[in-house]
Design an enzyme around this catalytic site. Structure first.
Site, PDB file in Angstrom:
ATOM      1  N   GLY A   2     -43.865 -45.788  -1.795  1.00  0.00           N
ATOM      2  CA  GLY A   2     -43.368 -44.426  -2.021  1.00  0.00           C
ATOM      3  C   GLY A   2     -44.202 -43.309  -1.422  1.00  0.00           C
ATOM      4  O   GLY A   2     -44.197 -42.190  -1.948  1.00  0.00           O
ATOM      5  N   SER A   3     -44.869 -43.572  -0.271  1.00  0.00           N
ATOM      6  CA  SER A   3     -45.671 -42.476   0.297  1.00  0.00           C
ATOM      7  C   SER A   3     -44.786 -41.378   0.889  1.00  0.00           C
ATOM      8  O   SER A   3     -45.148 -40.193   0.826  1.00  0.00           O
ATOM      9  CB  SER A   3     -46.675 -42.997   1.331  1.00  0.00           C
ATOM     10  N   ASN A   4     -43.635 -41.736   1.435  1.00  0.00           N
ATOM     11  CA  ASN A   4     -42.729 -40.681   1.919  1.00  0.00           C
ATOM     12  C   ASN A   4     -42.143 -39.890   0.756  1.00  0.00           C
ATOM     13  O   ASN A   4     -42.025 -38.665   0.828  1.00  0.00           O
ATOM     14  CB  ASN A   4     -41.618 -41.290   2.782  1.00  0.00           C
ATOM     15  N   MET A  64     -34.916 -50.591   1.037  1.00  0.00           N
ATOM     16  CA  MET A  64     -34.703 -51.759   1.891  1.00  0.00           C
ATOM     17  C   MET A  64     -33.317 -52.395   1.737  1.00  0.00           C
ATOM     18  O   MET A  64     -33.157 -53.588   1.969  1.00  0.00           O
ATOM     19  CB  MET A  64     -35.799 -52.804   1.635  1.00  0.00           C
ATOM     20  N   ARG A  65     -32.344 -51.604   1.334  1.00  0.00           N
ATOM     21  CA  ARG A  65     -30.967 -52.111   1.206  1.00  0.00           C
ATOM     22  C   ARG A  65     -30.051 -51.304   2.101  1.00  0.00           C
ATOM     23  O   ARG A  65     -30.207 -50.073   2.189  1.00  0.00           O
ATOM     24  CB  ARG A  65     -30.462 -51.956  -0.232  1.00  0.00           C
ATOM     25  N   LEU A  75     -26.640 -49.593   2.711  1.00  0.00           N
ATOM     26  CA  LEU A  75     -25.575 -49.049   1.861  1.00  0.00           C
ATOM     27  C   LEU A  75     -24.217 -49.230   2.545  1.00  0.00           C
ATOM     28  O   LEU A  75     -24.091 -49.045   3.762  1.00  0.00           O
ATOM     29  CB  LEU A  75     -25.837 -47.567   1.574  1.00  0.00           C
ATOM     30  N   HIS A  78     -36.923 -43.858   9.617  1.00  0.00           N
ATOM     31  CA  HIS A  78     -37.130 -45.180  10.214  1.00  0.00           C
ATOM     32  C   HIS A  78     -38.368 -45.101  11.107  1.00  0.00           C
ATOM     33  O   HIS A  78     -38.512 -44.142  11.877  1.00  0.00           O
ATOM     34  CB  HIS A  78     -35.894 -45.584  11.027  1.00  0.00           C
ATOM     35  N   THR A  98     -48.506 -41.446   9.551  1.00  0.00           N
ATOM     36  CA  THR A  98     -49.072 -40.086   9.468  1.00  0.00           C
ATOM     37  C   THR A  98     -48.072 -39.054   9.982  1.00  0.00           C
ATOM     38  O   THR A  98     -48.144 -37.885   9.613  1.00  0.00           O
ATOM     39  CB  THR A  98     -50.377 -39.943  10.288  1.00  0.00           C
ATOM     40  N   GLN A  99     -47.163 -39.499  10.860  1.00  0.00           N
ATOM     41  CA  GLN A  99     -46.133 -38.580  11.377  1.00  0.00           C
ATOM     42  C   GLN A  99     -44.860 -38.609  10.543  1.00  0.00           C
ATOM     43  O   GLN A  99     -44.062 -37.680  10.581  1.00  0.00           O
ATOM     44  CB  GLN A  99     -45.811 -38.925  12.837  1.00  0.00           C
TER      45      GLN A  99
HETATM   46  C1  GRF Z   1     -41.877 -46.313   6.023  1.00  0.00           C
HETATM   47  O1  GRF Z   1     -42.542 -46.801   7.154  1.00  0.00           O
HETATM   48  C2  GRF Z   1     -40.450 -45.942   6.349  1.00  0.00           C
HETATM   49  O2  GRF Z   1     -40.303 -45.430   7.635  1.00  0.00           O
HETATM   50  C3  GRF Z   1     -39.760 -47.270   6.255  1.00  0.00           C
HETATM   51  O3  GRF Z   1     -40.354 -47.905   5.151  1.00  0.00           O
HETATM   52  C4  GRF Z   1     -41.679 -47.401   4.974  1.00  0.00           C
HETATM   53  C5  GRF Z   1     -41.758 -46.865   3.574  1.00  0.00           C
HETATM   54  O4  GRF Z   1     -43.051 -46.443   3.262  1.00  0.00           O
HETATM   55  N1  GRF Z   1     -38.326 -47.096   6.154  1.00  0.00           N
HETATM   56  P1  GRF Z   1     -43.314 -45.614   1.936  1.00  0.00           P
HETATM   57  O5  GRF Z   1     -42.779 -46.461   0.784  1.00  0.00           O
HETATM   58  O6  GRF Z   1     -42.621 -44.310   2.050  1.00  0.00           O
HETATM   59  O7  GRF Z   1     -44.804 -45.481   1.864  1.00  0.00           O
END
Ligand code: GRF
Length: 203
Positions: free
Chosen positions: A14-16, A92-93, A95, A111, A174-175
């Site tokens: 969940g870093s994003n 990871m599913r 839809l 992505h 990081t991007q």
């Molecule tokens: C990220 O690399 C995203 O691009 C991909 O899955 C990863 C998820 O990372 N779809 P996080 O859980 O957000 O850290």
């Protein structure tokens, strides 16, 4: 402008999602995270949601007989949150078109590749194996095809000769965070317009 109602779907650390949460908390994003949906019991995103005080919906795919049942459960569970925007952040599913039709042009994904290259799993490993010199990430609207759909923004990073899937993934990540925050900000400010496959940014 009214704050947009955001639901985040995630399967992992969940870093994003955290980058989006932080930008909501700082006021950069004109929105609020109303719920998190996760398909993996024990995933890191679940503890983050708890920390943030955001309701987490666990939809363990293994507990459902079919994708239809799984998606119906999620649709019903998120309905009360009246999402303006669904952010897939490492969800990871795939839809179905039925699910997507309920939220047309309201679902975005990140992505870790410069689409349309390297769709699917291990995108960073695919980039290393292909010997490309530039890689990156893409934020796009979600359509039924995997890792396709109108592109909102992309960010590039160099690929070095000694890169592995992991070192490249770390550089791309990081991007990813600023790219995703930028796109959610634009969406929540009503600045994105979709015409066919082309997204334009107003203003
Ligand atoms: C990220 O690399 C995203 O691009 C991909 O899955 C990863 C998820 O990372 N779809 P996080 O859980 O957000 O850290």
């Amino acid at each position: 402008m009214t704050k947009k109602r955001i639901v985040i779907f995630a399967s992992g650390r969940g870093s994003n999602a955290e980058a989006i949460h932080d930008a909501v908390a700082s006021g950069k994003i004109n929105g609020e995270i109303n719920a998190v949906v996760c398909d993996i019991p024990g995933a890191g995103i679940l503890s983050k949601a708890e920390e943030w005080g955001v309701p987490a919906i666990l939809a363990d795919r293994k507990k459902f007989a079919s994708r239809e049942d799984f998606e119906l459960f999620i649709l019903q569970a998120i309905a009360p949150y009246r999402a303006d925007l669904i952010c897939l952040a490492g969800f990871m599913r795939l839809l179905s078109s039925t699910f997507i039709s309920h939220y047309e042009n309201k679902i975005i994904n990140i992505h870790p590749a410069l689409l349309p290259s390297f769709r699917g799993l291990h995108a960073q490993g695919q980039a290393v194996a292909a010997g490309v010199k530039i890689a990156g990430c893409t934020v796009h609207f979600v359509v039924p095809d995997m890792d396709a759909g109108p592109i909102i923004a992309q960010r590039a990073v160099p690929v070095y000769a000694d890169d592995t899937e992991d070192t490249l993934a770390a550089r791309i990540l990081t991007q990813e965070h600023p790219a995703y925050v930028e796109c959610v900000t634009l969406f929540c400010d009503d600045k994105l317009q979709v015409n066919g496959n082309i997204v334009t940014i107003n203003g």
